[in-house]
Enzyme design. Sequence first.
Site, PDB file in Angstrom:
ATOM      1  N   THR A   1       2.033  -8.787  -0.019  1.00  0.00           N
ATOM      2  CA  THR A   1       1.094  -9.156   1.040  1.00  0.00           C
ATOM      3  C   THR A   1      -0.335  -8.922   0.565  1.00  0.00           C
ATOM      4  OG1 THR A   1       2.707  -8.591   2.761  1.00  0.00           O
ATOM      5  CG2 THR A   1       0.389  -8.616   3.414  1.00  0.00           C
TER       6      THR A   1
ATOM      7  N   ARG B   1       9.046  -5.100  -3.355  1.00  0.00           N
ATOM      8  CA  ARG B   1       8.138  -6.235  -3.497  1.00  0.00           C
ATOM      9  C   ARG B   1       7.272  -6.528  -2.270  1.00  0.00           C
ATOM     10  NH1 ARG B   1      10.195 -11.540  -5.395  1.00  0.00           N
ATOM     11  NH2 ARG B   1       8.211 -11.722  -6.487  1.00  0.00           N
ATOM     12  N   ASP B   2       7.399  -5.756  -1.205  1.00  0.00           N
ATOM     13  CA  ASP B   2       6.508  -5.984  -0.063  1.00  0.00           C
ATOM     14  C   ASP B   2       6.260  -4.682   0.701  1.00  0.00           C
ATOM     15  OD1 ASP B   2       4.824  -7.511   1.522  1.00  0.00           O
ATOM     16  OD2 ASP B   2       6.415  -8.180   2.871  1.00  0.00           O
ATOM     17  N   ILE B   3       5.962  -3.621  -0.044  1.00  0.00           N
ATOM     18  CA  ILE B   3       5.641  -2.340   0.593  1.00  0.00           C
ATOM     19  C   ILE B   3       4.274  -2.454   1.257  1.00  0.00           C
ATOM     20  CG2 ILE B   3       5.117   0.095   0.169  1.00  0.00           C
ATOM     21  CD1 ILE B   3       7.120  -0.038  -2.173  1.00  0.00           C
TER      22      ILE B   3
END
Length: 284
Positions: free
Chosen positions: A181, A142-144
Amino acid sequence: MSLLSELNSISPLVKEYAKDVFQTFGLTKEELLEQTRCNIYLAHKNTDTSVKKVVKFYRRCKKSSQRFYNEVAIAKKLKHPNIIIFEEAASFPKHHALIMPYCEVGALYNMIGKVPIHISEHYFLQTCSAVKYLHDNFIVHRDIKLDNILVDANQKVYLTDFDMSCTVSWESSIVHNAGGTTGYRAPEMVMSPKGSYDGYKLDVFALGVVLFCLIFEKDVEDLDETSMSYLDMVKTYIWTFPVHFYKNVLECMLEPDPKARWDMRGLIKGLGQASWLAARVSNL
């Protein structure tokens, strides 16, 4: 077991200390590396200044504490050569902290435009291996992003930062509410921040942005957060790039429709079509 149940089971296992993290674990703070939702410091061992550690702080408030315990709960499930795992997790009067190994080169962001294409491919394939492992174990990162992919002195890559990650079931990979992000978020999330999404496809889109930045030596902050802008730029720049193969790969990863977008299985299969990548891809 639900994630909430896991968090409740993890909490008693995290030791409480009266002193701060540096005194408790014999560390000396050197510098602030990052200041976002968590403060991240570089430190060294008091007994050997050549031994560097990274200390990640979480404020001791409800939201930050939940992210801390979430990272601990997710990380305890993981064992992969391209995933960095904390060495210590502890709580203190005013904060929680994770102590992790130090990667000398730092974030993959620092390598944009500084390495040849075959090294970028080396970084990307290692990252793919880590993400495939997560999805095979029903975990969505969920935040690569480039900042969450670290590189050590031996060109080995590590995926990190699991405080926004979540588990899914073998029946469904749906996740709820926006994460990620700016610049890496898939169009379905940008258009509907409080919706439900296929978590695996969110990760693949973000991974596509990472590949885009590596291939075209672009800073994600210069890009619009819409898949169309990415696809337009792929079509614009690909003709100046010596490896036209990546046009199809990027288009399938940055596909606006999540149902048509590749999952990790499709990505691995697609990468394997390149003769110079086939041997390495077969080991993922």
